[in-house]
Design a protein around this motif. Structure first.
Motif, mmCIF file in Angstrom:
data_model
loop_
_atom_site.group_PDB
_atom_site.id
_atom_site.type_symbol
_atom_site.label_atom_id
_atom_site.label_comp_id
_atom_site.label_asym_id
_atom_site.label_seq_id
_atom_site.Cartn_x
_atom_site.Cartn_y
_atom_site.Cartn_z
ATOM 1 N N ASP A 276 -7.265 -1.082 -5.116
ATOM 2 C CA ASP A 276 -8.189 -0.881 -5.988
ATOM 3 C C ASP A 276 -8.742 -2.404 -6.192
ATOM 4 O O ASP A 276 -9.709 -2.225 -6.220
ATOM 5 C CB ASP A 276 -8.270 -0.552 -6.884
ATOM 6 C CG ASP A 276 -8.438 1.694 -6.664
ATOM 7 O OD1 ASP A 276 -8.612 2.004 -6.016
ATOM 8 O OD2 ASP A 276 -8.562 2.189 -7.422
ATOM 9 N N GLU A 277 -8.295 -2.943 -6.848
ATOM 10 C CA GLU A 277 -7.843 -4.124 -7.347
ATOM 11 C C GLU A 277 -8.279 -5.304 -5.912
ATOM 12 O O GLU A 277 -8.430 -6.217 -6.109
ATOM 13 C CB GLU A 277 -6.395 -5.188 -8.093
ATOM 14 C CG GLU A 277 -7.107 -5.960 -8.701
ATOM 15 C CD GLU A 277 -5.623 -6.497 -9.598
ATOM 16 O OE1 GLU A 277 -6.064 -7.781 -10.486
ATOM 17 O OE2 GLU A 277 -4.783 -6.366 -10.043
ATOM 18 N N GLU B 117 -2.120 2.305 -5.985
ATOM 19 C CA GLU B 117 -2.907 2.065 -6.581
ATOM 20 C C GLU B 117 -3.813 -0.100 -6.717
ATOM 21 O O GLU B 117 -4.864 0.485 -7.435
ATOM 22 C CB GLU B 117 -2.361 2.766 -7.969
ATOM 23 C CG GLU B 117 -1.846 1.708 -8.911
ATOM 24 C CD GLU B 117 -0.424 2.262 -8.340
ATOM 25 O OE1 GLU B 117 1.097 0.731 -8.739
ATOM 26 O OE2 GLU B 117 0.016 2.900 -7.410
ATOM 27 N N TRP B 118 -2.180 -0.174 -6.137
ATOM 28 C CA TRP B 118 -2.946 -1.870 -6.174
ATOM 29 C C TRP B 118 -4.318 -1.470 -5.252
ATOM 30 O O TRP B 118 -4.921 -2.514 -4.805
ATOM 31 C CB TRP B 118 -1.681 -2.205 -5.149
ATOM 32 C CG TRP B 118 -1.778 -3.654 -4.892
ATOM 33 C CD1 TRP B 118 -1.486 -5.045 -5.875
ATOM 34 C CD2 TRP B 118 -1.861 -3.928 -3.424
ATOM 35 N NE1 TRP B 118 -1.466 -5.711 -4.896
ATOM 36 C CE2 TRP B 118 -1.745 -5.309 -3.892
ATOM 37 C CE3 TRP B 118 -2.199 -3.203 -2.168
ATOM 38 C CZ2 TRP B 118 -1.431 -6.503 -2.222
ATOM 39 C CZ3 TRP B 118 -2.390 -4.413 -1.521
ATOM 40 C CH2 TRP B 118 -2.023 -5.658 -1.505
ATOM 41 N N ARG C 244 -9.171 -4.181 -3.046
ATOM 42 C CA ARG C 244 -10.556 -4.279 -2.321
ATOM 43 C C ARG C 244 -11.876 -5.504 -3.532
ATOM 44 O O ARG C 244 -12.532 -5.298 -2.813
ATOM 45 C CB ARG C 244 -11.050 -3.517 -2.763
ATOM 46 C CG ARG C 244 -10.423 -2.456 -1.367
ATOM 47 C CD ARG C 244 -10.255 -0.918 -1.305
ATOM 48 N NE ARG C 244 -9.401 -0.242 -0.726
ATOM 49 C CZ ARG C 244 -8.920 1.382 -0.617
ATOM 50 N NH1 ARG C 244 -9.428 1.722 -1.656
ATOM 51 N NH2 ARG C 244 -8.596 1.763 0.118
ATOM 52 N N PHE C 245 -11.448 -5.634 -4.702
ATOM 53 C CA PHE C 245 -12.075 -6.194 -5.213
ATOM 54 C C PHE C 245 -12.594 -7.923 -5.138
ATOM 55 O O PHE C 245 -13.200 -7.690 -5.269
ATOM 56 C CB PHE C 245 -11.785 -6.045 -6.782
ATOM 57 C CG PHE C 245 -12.694 -7.298 -8.077
ATOM 58 C CD1 PHE C 245 -13.590 -6.237 -8.268
ATOM 59 C CD2 PHE C 245 -12.631 -8.119 -8.606
ATOM 60 C CE1 PHE C 245 -14.580 -7.193 -9.284
ATOM 61 C CE2 PHE C 245 -12.985 -9.206 -9.516
ATOM 62 C CZ PHE C 245 -14.134 -8.493 -9.150
ATOM 63 N N ASP D 227 -12.908 -4.802 1.550
ATOM 64 C CA ASP D 227 -12.483 -3.091 1.681
ATOM 65 C C ASP D 227 -12.202 -3.076 2.983
ATOM 66 O O ASP D 227 -12.657 -3.792 4.165
ATOM 67 C CB ASP D 227 -13.882 -1.940 2.034
ATOM 68 C CG ASP D 227 -13.580 -0.704 1.882
ATOM 69 O OD1 ASP D 227 -12.377 -0.329 2.574
ATOM 70 O OD2 ASP D 227 -13.909 0.054 2.249
ATOM 71 N N THR E 153 0.478 -1.566 0.163
ATOM 72 C CA THR E 153 -0.538 0.020 0.155
ATOM 73 C C THR E 153 0.922 1.073 0.147
ATOM 74 O O THR E 153 0.588 2.147 -0.365
ATOM 75 C CB THR E 153 -0.781 -0.098 1.250
ATOM 76 O OG1 THR E 153 -0.079 -0.089 2.475
ATOM 77 C CG2 THR E 153 -1.949 -1.163 1.083
#
Length: 369
Positions: free
Chosen positions: A211-212, A208-209, A214-215, A219, A203
């Motif tokens: 976002d993936e 930007e890592w 959390r997919f 969260d 992190t």
């Protein structure tokens, strides 16, 4: 884990050996060469390498090798450090005036070295934490609980604390049963807690890592303390195996990541051992998977093939254990959701390994964290 051989007699030796059981030659792990070396002792601090490629280079054993017999790693003789790369990560040890604590410390260090060996192969070997504010370094505290001072195994800000009682087989097995866990090992603790450490690293280096992440995992901003309280009060959903590698993984996205990360490391180490020992499995039934290697599983380009190999190997290992009246070596089910998480972790590690500019330490080519 690679297969190692004594350079004196060519007999097979093992990662934790301190001497060759065939010829009694001294052994030690050479970090820069990623191999178990064979040595001739000149004096207590000068050991000559018998590896033909070393040209008689001199090494010295780690201080904890010669003084406490809890290590078997070597240091180049001209290195000013008296502790090896593994022992420099250990910040606090149990009180050695208690005889049992020496045995516990030895078992903890042995598991730590095994964990670190794999991080070296994955190009994510951590460096020592320089200060409390150092966000990239790592340190280990091995603590024995006291009547008025319990010890919780966990990670916080680059410090991994392990309850040294976990090195007591009876204590660990009782805890495993009390917690209704189907798997609990000292090595597993290192791998799980390291997941929290590497999550923080990712992190910081790759925001930007998230976002993936959390997919796949959810969260992580959900209240951690509240999530754990609800987990321990209510338990896990009855269909948890559809989404998670373990019950505990469902407690919070951080724990889901750490549990899945640990299992990825289990897979890689076991498959790497199978790869280096030349194992293959030819299934006798057309619906069963074969295991054959076309590349090293670590950093594999074809991760789907690596997963197929893992299914074949884990089925075989579990079957062999049952034949011996033992518990399954790998008592877990990999759902499609879990497989997607494992794929994400593999992609994450490939991203890190392929970007040497992310290194924050110039101490060693093997240290990227």
């Amino acid at each position: 884990m690679k297969v190692f051989y004594c350079h004196n007699c060519q007999h097979q030796v093992f990662f934790n050996n301190t001497y060759c059981e065939n010829c009694n030659a001294l052994l030690g792990y050479q970090v820069a060469k990623k191999t178990i070396g064979t040595f001739e002792q000149i004096n207590s601090l000068q050991w000559k390498s018998l590896n033909p490629k070393d040209n008689n280079h001199l090494y010295k054993p780690c201080y904890n090798y010669t003084h406490h017999q809890v290590c078997n790693w070597m240091i180049p003789f001209d290195d000013e450090n008296i502790y090896c790369e593994s022992c420099r990560l250990t910040h606090t040890i149990p009180d050695l005036s208690e005889p049992k604590n020496i045995l516990y410390w030895q078992r903890l260090e042995q598991a730590k070295r095994r964990f670190l060996y794999l991080t070296q192969q994955l190009n994510i070997f951590p460096r020592p934490k320089k200060s409390d504010e150092d966000r990239y370094g790592l340190r280990f505290n091995f603590l024995m609980p006291m009547p008025d001072q319990p010890v919780m195994t966990g990670h916080q800000s680059g410090t991994i604390t392990l309850n040294a009682s976990e090195a007591d087989v009876v204590h660990r097995e009782k805890t495993r049963l009390d917690m209704q866990e189907n798997y609990r090992t000292v090595l597993g603790h290192f791998r799980h807690e390291s997941g929290h450490y590497y999550f923080d690293i990712m992190t910081h280096l790759y925001p930007e890592w998230l976002d993936e992440f959390r997919f796949y995992f959810g969260d992580e901003r959900a209240d951690y303390a509240q999530s754990l309280e609800e987990y321990y009060q209510k338990g896990s959903d009855e269909h948890w195996q559809d989404l998670y590698i373990s019950r505990y993984a469902g407690a919070h996205p951080w724990e889901d990541w750490a549990e899945t990360w640990a299992h990825y490391l289990h897979m890689m180490d076991t498959l790497d051992t199978a790869y280096h020992t030349g194992m293959n499995i030819e299934a006798n039934h057309h619906i069963d998977p074969d295991m054959h290697f076309k590349e090293s599983p670590i950093g594999s380009v074809d991760f789907e093939h690596t997963l197929t190999n893992w299914f074949a190997l884990s089925y075989a290992l579990n079957g062999l254990n049952r034949s011996m009246g033992l518990q399954d070596a790998y008592p877990f089910t990999l759902s499609n959701a879990v497989l997607d998480k494992l794929r994400f972790i593999h992609r994450t590690l490939m991203k890190v390994a392929l970007k040497p500019e992310t290194r924050v330490s110039n101490e060693s080519d093997s240290n990227i964290m």
